[in-house]
Design an enzyme around this catalytic site. Structure first.
Site, short mmCIF file in Angstrom:
data_model
loop_
_atom_site.label_atom_id
_atom_site.label_comp_id
_atom_site.label_asym_id
_atom_site.label_seq_id
_atom_site.Cartn_x
_atom_site.Cartn_y
_atom_site.Cartn_z
N VAL A 168 0.87 -1.17 0.00
CA VAL A 168 0.00 0.00 0.00
C VAL A 168 0.91 1.22 0.00
O VAL A 168 1.78 1.35 0.86
CB VAL A 168 -0.91 -0.01 1.25
N HIS B 204 -7.72 -40.09 25.07
CA HIS B 204 -8.59 -40.21 23.90
C HIS B 204 -10.03 -39.90 24.30
O HIS B 204 -10.48 -40.36 25.35
CB HIS B 204 -8.52 -41.64 23.34
P1 NAI Z 1 3.41 -8.74 12.07
O1 NAI Z 1 4.85 -8.48 12.01
O2 NAI Z 1 2.88 -9.98 12.63
O3 NAI Z 1 2.79 -8.63 10.60
C1 NAI Z 1 2.94 -7.47 9.80
C2 NAI Z 1 2.72 -7.87 8.36
O4 NAI Z 1 2.63 -6.68 7.59
C3 NAI Z 1 3.86 -8.69 7.79
O5 NAI Z 1 3.33 -9.84 7.17
C4 NAI Z 1 4.51 -7.74 6.78
O6 NAI Z 1 5.07 -8.41 5.68
C5 NAI Z 1 3.33 -6.88 6.37
N1 NAI Z 1 3.66 -5.55 5.85
C6 NAI Z 1 4.61 -4.71 6.29
N2 NAI Z 1 4.57 -3.56 5.57
C7 NAI Z 1 3.56 -3.68 4.67
C8 NAI Z 1 3.01 -2.83 3.67
N3 NAI Z 1 3.48 -1.61 3.44
N4 NAI Z 1 1.98 -3.28 2.91
C9 NAI Z 1 1.48 -4.54 3.14
N5 NAI Z 1 1.96 -5.38 4.09
C10 NAI Z 1 2.98 -4.95 4.85
O7 NAI Z 1 2.81 -7.45 12.82
P2 NAI Z 1 1.39 -7.17 13.45
O8 NAI Z 1 0.37 -8.09 12.89
O9 NAI Z 1 1.17 -5.71 13.34
O10 NAI Z 1 1.60 -7.55 14.98
C11 NAI Z 1 2.63 -6.88 15.74
C12 NAI Z 1 3.12 -7.75 16.83
O11 NAI Z 1 2.14 -7.95 17.82
C13 NAI Z 1 3.53 -9.11 16.32
O12 NAI Z 1 4.94 -9.13 16.26
C14 NAI Z 1 3.05 -10.08 17.32
O13 NAI Z 1 4.13 -10.66 17.98
C15 NAI Z 1 2.23 -9.27 18.32
N6 NAI Z 1 0.90 -9.86 18.38
C16 NAI Z 1 0.77 -11.14 18.83
C17 NAI Z 1 -0.44 -11.76 18.85
C18 NAI Z 1 -0.52 -13.16 19.31
O14 NAI Z 1 0.42 -13.64 19.91
N7 NAI Z 1 -1.62 -13.86 19.06
C19 NAI Z 1 -1.66 -11.10 18.41
C20 NAI Z 1 -1.41 -9.77 17.92
C21 NAI Z 1 -0.18 -9.19 17.93
#
Ligand code: NAI
Ligand code: FAD
EC number: 1.8.1.4
Length: 470
Positions: free
Chosen positions: A237, A449
């Protein structure tokens, strides 16, 4: 001690900070915790793990009623969404848990210093108008949303939002675009997809969920598409403009090429998070950041400045609540003269969609790379959830368990699971790996199980070459 107000001052009350404060107090250290938010608990409890899971859980019920899953089990219902009530139960969950931390602080005689903390020197920190001195200061300031250059999030307007805004939407968007197919994008995208939004995920890379095993990432794309999300991969984007209540996104192929536009009534920016160090006064103590803006520590969580420690999202490693918590405990124990250790090789990661995506240890790609590119140095066992009696009975056919083991020693290197309860199942894999288990150890451990966890045993039997049910 006489020279300082406290033995330990923790800056930040997220899962890293509040847990460090409690462990320090339990170990007899006089402890305070500075927090600038109105409530304790940090990102995780206030705007992260807990509220997102509250919305995921509630929307899962709605979806089960709406998409025919309940009807398949003989329960005919037509769900009616009461979004205000769904938000209210989310706020209740947050209130209960953040209040619980306040109770634990009182119980452990931890002083909450309300306000933004700024270092004056390594043992003196200004919190709001107050100056606090401490023999040890733990930086646990966490992280916040990485902005997309040129794209200004306005959570109040509810058109261009970050994760905090996406938790609070007052109505279900008609067309939602999620920028970033990572954990936040897929969890919160799933919430609104389930509640009726038409969700498109725009991801820069050619696969979702960076950091997860390749097979898991491929399967994720299939599953989310099946659930009705549109995935636009290898696309970036480059801008978002807003006119009235409509956002117009400009997209370009990641490799370059012609741009296109797309309209939406809600856009979620979820392209990662970055460490919080602004206004912390690190210059005053001469503490430098690494290239990624993180604070480096040694294995004991000591920074380069004597008496200053750091844990959680502000230091390198996965940005996860349980990683922050374990570091908080270990750091406090080290300050108290004990041996606090975190095994960073065995930190599970879970995406709490339906099914859940979970993993611990190395991916297959990392395992091969570590073996110098020699694929014969690893063994892989995989078992589909479709062949697991409980998953099949519960109408949850999607997913698999995959175990990667060292071909020579049979020691488990990594475990990956896609299943409705993969987040719970993966704990067993973590324990096995902590104890240095082989796949044979898991294969010959009796599993109850019918449970989803039997798929872990069967995948381990697969590494041995002899699963029963496939
Ligand atoms: P993320 O690092 O998981 O994902 C970000 C995504 O955005 C990546 O796939 C990247 O390639 C993509 N991206 C980057 N720039 C972009 C662009 N300009 N256009 C399109 N795609 C682009 O980061 P997210 O989802 O923001 O989460 C941040 C952190 O929060 C994560 O590192 C995670 O560890 C933590 N988190 C953990 C959760 C869990 O444990 N269930 C739930 C939510 C967050
Ligand atoms: P934080 O929780 O970020 O807490 C830091 C605290 O420090 C904040 O309250 C901040 O106000 C305070 N602070 C910062 N600077 C100062 C200062 N100078 N003075 C005073 N106070 C200060 N992780 C999981 O493991 N599971 C999940 O399910 C999960 N879901 C998530 C969902 C969302 C939507 C988001 C955004 C994140 C999620 N995470 C999840 C990630 C998790 O929230 C973080 O990894 C975790 O909160 C990090 O803990 P922390 O203690 O390092 O920092």
């Amino acid at each position: 001690m006489a020279d300082y107000d406290y033995d330990v001052l923790v800056i930040g009350s997220g899962p890293g900070g509040y847990v460090a404060a409690i462990r320090a107090a339990q170990l007899g250290l006089k402890t305070a915790c500075a927090e600038s938010r109105e409530t304790l608990g940090g990102t995780c409890l206030n705007v992260g793990c807990i509220p997102s899971k509250a919305m995921l859980h509630a929307s899962e019920y709605f979806d089960a009623a709406a998409n025919g899953t309940m009807a398949e089990m003989g329960i005919d219902v037509t769900p009616k969404l009461n979004l205000d009530k769904m938000h209210a139960q989310r706020r209740d969950a947050v209130k209960g848990l953040t209040g619980g931390i306040e109770f634990l602080f009182k119980k452990n005689k931890i002083d909450w210093k309300k306000g933004h903390a700024t270092f004056q020197d390594a043992h003196t920190v200004k919190v709001g108008d107050e100056t606090v001195t401490a023999k040890n200061v733990i930086i646990a300031t966490g992280s916040s949303v990485t902005p997309l250059p040129g794209v200004d999030v306005d959570n109040d307007a509810q058109i261009l939002v970050d994760s905090t805004g996406a938790l609070e939407l007052a109505k279900v968007p008609e067309k939602m675009v999620v920028i970033g197919g990572g954990v936040i994008g897929l969890e919160l995208g799933s919430v609104w997809n389930r509640l009726g939004a038409d969700v498109t995920v725009v991801e820069y890379l050619d696969q979702l969920l960076p950091g997860m095993d390749g097979d898991v990432r491929k399967e994720a794309a299939k599953i989310f598409k099946k659930q009705g999300m549109t995935l636009k991969m290898s696309t970036k984007v480059t801008g978002v403009s807003i006119k009235g209540k409509t956002a117009t996104l400009t997209l370009e192929p990641a490799a370059g090429g012609d741009s296109e536009t797309m309209e939406a009534d809600c856009v979620l920016v979820s392209i990662g998070r970055r460490p919080n160090t602004d206004g912390l006064g690190l210059d005053a103590i001469g503490l430098e950041l690494n290239k990624r803006g993180q604070i480096e520590t040694d294995h004991d969580f000591r920074t380069a400045v004597d008496g200053v420690w750091a844990i959680g999202d502000v230091i390198p490693g996965p940005m996860l609540a349980h990683k922050a918590e374990d570091e908080g405990i270990a750091c406090a124990e080290n300050i108290a003269g004990q041996t606090g250790i975190v095994n960073h090789d065995v930190i599970p990661g879970v995406v709490y969609t339906l099914p859940e995506f979970a993993g611990v240890g190395l991916t297959q790609e990392e395992s091969v790379e570590k073996a110098g590119g020699d694929k014969t140095k690893i063994k892989v066992g995989k078992f589909p959830m479709m062949a697991n009696s409980r998953a099949k009975t519960n109408h949850e056919p999607d997913g698999f368990v995959k175990i990667i083991a060292d071909a020579e020693t049979d020691r488990v290197l990594g475990v990956w699971a896609i299943a409705s309860v993969a987040g719970t199942m993966i704990a067993e894999a973590g324990i096995a790996m902590e104890f240095g288990a082989t796949s044979e150890d898991i294969a010959y451990t009796c599993h109850a199980h019918p449970t989803h966890s039997e798929a872990i045993k069967e995948a381990a039997m697969g590494v041995q070459g002899k699963p029963i049910h496939i």
